[in-house]
Design a protein around this motif. Structure first.
Motif, mmCIF file in Angstrom:
data_model
loop_
_atom_site.group_PDB
_atom_site.id
_atom_site.type_symbol
_atom_site.label_atom_id
_atom_site.label_comp_id
_atom_site.label_asym_id
_atom_site.label_seq_id
_atom_site.Cartn_x
_atom_site.Cartn_y
_atom_site.Cartn_z
ATOM 1 N N THR A 192 0.836 -1.190 0.000
ATOM 2 C CA THR A 192 0.000 0.000 0.000
ATOM 3 C C THR A 192 0.874 1.244 0.000
ATOM 4 O O THR A 192 1.870 1.312 0.724
ATOM 5 C CB THR A 192 -0.932 0.022 1.232
ATOM 6 O OG1 THR A 192 -1.744 -1.147 1.229
ATOM 7 C CG2 THR A 192 -1.843 1.248 1.209
ATOM 8 N N THR A 220 0.475 7.828 -7.556
ATOM 9 C CA THR A 220 -0.834 7.176 -7.562
ATOM 10 C C THR A 220 -0.998 6.318 -8.810
ATOM 11 O O THR A 220 -1.415 5.150 -8.741
ATOM 12 C CB THR A 220 -1.949 8.231 -7.500
ATOM 13 O OG1 THR A 220 -1.842 8.961 -6.270
ATOM 14 C CG2 THR A 220 -3.321 7.586 -7.597
ATOM 15 N N GLN A 221 -0.650 6.863 -9.954
ATOM 16 C CA GLN A 221 -0.815 6.139 -11.209
ATOM 17 C C GLN A 221 0.135 4.946 -11.309
ATOM 18 O O GLN A 221 -0.265 3.853 -11.722
ATOM 19 C CB GLN A 221 -0.597 7.084 -12.387
ATOM 20 C CG GLN A 221 -1.668 8.162 -12.513
ATOM 21 C CD GLN A 221 -1.398 9.101 -13.671
ATOM 22 O OE1 GLN A 221 -0.560 9.987 -13.579
ATOM 23 N NE2 GLN A 221 -2.106 8.897 -14.771
ATOM 24 N N SER A 227 -0.958 2.177 -8.751
ATOM 25 C CA SER A 227 -2.177 1.512 -9.198
ATOM 26 C C SER A 227 -1.891 0.581 -10.373
ATOM 27 O O SER A 227 -2.414 -0.539 -10.427
ATOM 28 C CB SER A 227 -3.217 2.561 -9.592
ATOM 29 O OG SER A 227 -4.393 1.944 -10.065
ATOM 30 N N GLY A 232 -0.640 -2.716 -9.357
ATOM 31 C CA GLY A 232 -1.541 -3.526 -8.545
ATOM 32 C C GLY A 232 -1.532 -3.217 -7.079
ATOM 33 O O GLY A 232 -2.192 -3.924 -6.287
ATOM 34 N N ASP A 251 -2.344 -1.002 -3.588
ATOM 35 C CA ASP A 251 -3.405 -0.140 -3.078
ATOM 36 C C ASP A 251 -2.837 1.256 -2.834
ATOM 37 O O ASP A 251 -1.658 1.405 -2.475
ATOM 38 C CB ASP A 251 -3.980 -0.689 -1.778
ATOM 39 C CG ASP A 251 -4.777 -1.969 -2.006
ATOM 40 O OD1 ASP A 251 -5.352 -2.127 -3.098
ATOM 41 O OD2 ASP A 251 -4.811 -2.812 -1.088
ATOM 42 N N VAL A 252 -3.672 2.271 -3.014
ATOM 43 C CA VAL A 252 -3.205 3.653 -2.907
ATOM 44 C C VAL A 252 -4.145 4.452 -2.016
ATOM 45 O O VAL A 252 -5.368 4.400 -2.183
ATOM 46 C CB VAL A 252 -3.109 4.330 -4.290
ATOM 47 C CG1 VAL A 252 -2.501 5.731 -4.156
ATOM 48 C CG2 VAL A 252 -2.294 3.485 -5.264
ATOM 49 N N ARG A 290 -9.397 9.216 -7.238
ATOM 50 C CA ARG A 290 -10.004 7.882 -7.333
ATOM 51 C C ARG A 290 -10.084 7.429 -8.793
ATOM 52 O O ARG A 290 -9.845 6.253 -9.104
ATOM 53 C CB ARG A 290 -11.397 7.896 -6.705
ATOM 54 C CG ARG A 290 -11.389 7.892 -5.181
ATOM 55 C CD ARG A 290 -12.804 7.756 -4.629
ATOM 56 N NE ARG A 290 -12.797 7.608 -3.182
ATOM 57 C CZ ARG A 290 -12.651 6.453 -2.542
ATOM 58 N NH1 ARG A 290 -12.506 5.335 -3.232
ATOM 59 N NH2 ARG A 290 -12.656 6.399 -1.223
ATOM 60 N N GLY A 295 -6.808 6.017 -9.792
ATOM 61 C CA GLY A 295 -6.339 4.788 -9.185
ATOM 62 C C GLY A 295 -6.333 4.727 -7.683
ATOM 63 O O GLY A 295 -6.013 3.685 -7.104
ATOM 64 N N ALA A 296 -6.673 5.816 -6.990
ATOM 65 C CA ALA A 296 -6.689 5.779 -5.526
ATOM 66 C C ALA A 296 -7.806 4.871 -5.020
ATOM 67 O O ALA A 296 -8.918 4.882 -5.539
ATOM 68 C CB ALA A 296 -6.863 7.185 -4.961
ATOM 69 N N ASP A 297 -7.493 4.096 -4.000
ATOM 70 C CA ASP A 297 -8.475 3.206 -3.381
ATOM 71 C C ASP A 297 -9.132 3.840 -2.167
ATOM 72 O O ASP A 297 -10.303 3.585 -1.876
ATOM 73 C CB ASP A 297 -7.798 1.896 -2.966
ATOM 74 C CG ASP A 297 -7.178 1.172 -4.137
ATOM 75 O OD1 ASP A 297 -7.925 0.541 -4.905
ATOM 76 O OD2 ASP A 297 -5.949 1.262 -4.310
#
Length: 338
Positions: free
Chosen positions: A165, A179-180, A183, A186, A188-189, A203, A206-208
């Protein structure tokens, strides 16, 4: 040719002046680049207002490390590049490969050697990465500092894995690229911001998990509770946010110290570093051309699109500086030289 120079430090960027210069000619080991676009980093603001001075620097200097364009001529000893190649400009033109060493990062583009905010610029040919065809000039110009910093810290130095993460502070250039990249691999961000609108866009990129740090000032504890402690922190705030970042990191986590944008008067207790065996590492020199090449190859595999917030015209450069200073952007701010 048209160019800009930082002629004197000024908090309102009045010292950033458009000038006419002679078009340079490449030395035997250099390439001449017709620059099509360039982008700004906070480092460029600090140079223009005299908050940051590089060893050996003197004014005037052509600003900006980040640019993209076409090779229009090469020196007689150059074999790696040819006329017509689309390239990005280097942050550290003497760092081609291998580990960072002082002599490789003594010269910095737009710092103590002329940068990319000119219609034509020369660089050592070995320092110039070739851009994949799918990237526009504006996107290619976003990569040299923010993109490569995020890549180096997470992938080259951090060995980022898919089951880890990443916490990215804010939505500026480095954090958005982080972030990109995370993501895409694979991971978590988690992203923090004071703007819900920016968090919504994060989001999409790619942000979780997203956290508004104004609504949640003790966000470090919240991140730790929600994730069990993150493996990587993209720390761009400095002393003003480091305490919360250390709280958010899990045991054995890696805190990548990249920026100093927040309160520099804050005092940080080293207890979490010791108690959680954290690795706190400062980023220097951005990255080598070999790292840049690996980043571009990975980006091309996913056709990853750099996030461009706004493109300014060449006669709007001071406005671009002020826009970045205001902090309302997400991703990168670009100047077009077309």
């Amino acid at each position: 040719m048209r160019a800009y120079e930082v002629q004197e430090g000024d908090p309102n960027y009045e010292g950033v002046v458009e000038v006419e210069r002679e078009r340079p000619e490449p030395a035997a080991d250099e390439a001449l680049v017709r620059v099509r676009a360039a982008s700004l980093n906070y480092r460029d603001l600090a140079i223009a207002n005299s908050e940051l001075t590089y060893p050996g620097a003197s004014l005037p200097v052509v600003p900006l490390s980040d640019g993209a364009g076409d090779v229009v001529a090469v020196g007689e000893d150059v074999e790696r590049l040819s006329e017509g190649d689309r390239v990005a400009t280097p942050f550290a033109p003497d760092w081609v490969d291998g580990p960072v060493e002082p002599e490789k990062v003594q010269r910095t583009t737009g710092g103590n050697v002329d940068g990319a905010l000119a219609e034509y610029a020369t660089f050592p040919a070995d320092s110039l990465p070739v851009l994949p065809d799918y990237l526009s000039y504006e996107q290619g110009a976003a990569l040299s500092c923010a993109g490569l910093t995020a890549w180096r810290e997470l992938v080259e130095n951090g060995d980022l894995a898919a089951d880890e993460t990443v916490l990215a502070l804010g939505t500026g250039g480095v954090s958005t690229f982080a972030t990109q990249f995370a993501s895409a691999r694979g991971a978590d961000v988690v992203v923090t911001s004071s703007s819900d609108e920016k968090l919504d866009r994060a989001r999409e990129l790619g942000a979780d998990v997203t956290i508004n740090y104004e609504e949640t000032p003790e966000w470090g504890e919240v991140v730790a509770e929600q994730t069990g402690g993150v493996e990587h922190v993209i720390e761009v705030g400095g002393a003003g946010t480091l305490e919360q970042s250390l709280e958010a990191a899990g045991f054995g986590g890696h805190v990548h110290v990249i920026g100093v944008l927040a309160d520099q008067e804050a005092v940080v207790h080293p207890g979490p570093i010791l108690g959680k065996a954290l690795r706190v590492e400062g980023s220097m020199g951005v990255g080598s051309r070999a790292m840049f090449d690996r980043m571009l190859a990975a980006m091309a595999g996913d056709e990853l699109q750099p996030e461009i917030d706004r493109v300014f015209d060449f006669d709007e450069v001071r406005e671009a500086y002020r826009y970045v200073e205001a902090g309302d952007h997400q991703g990168k701010v670009v100047v077009s030289l077309e």
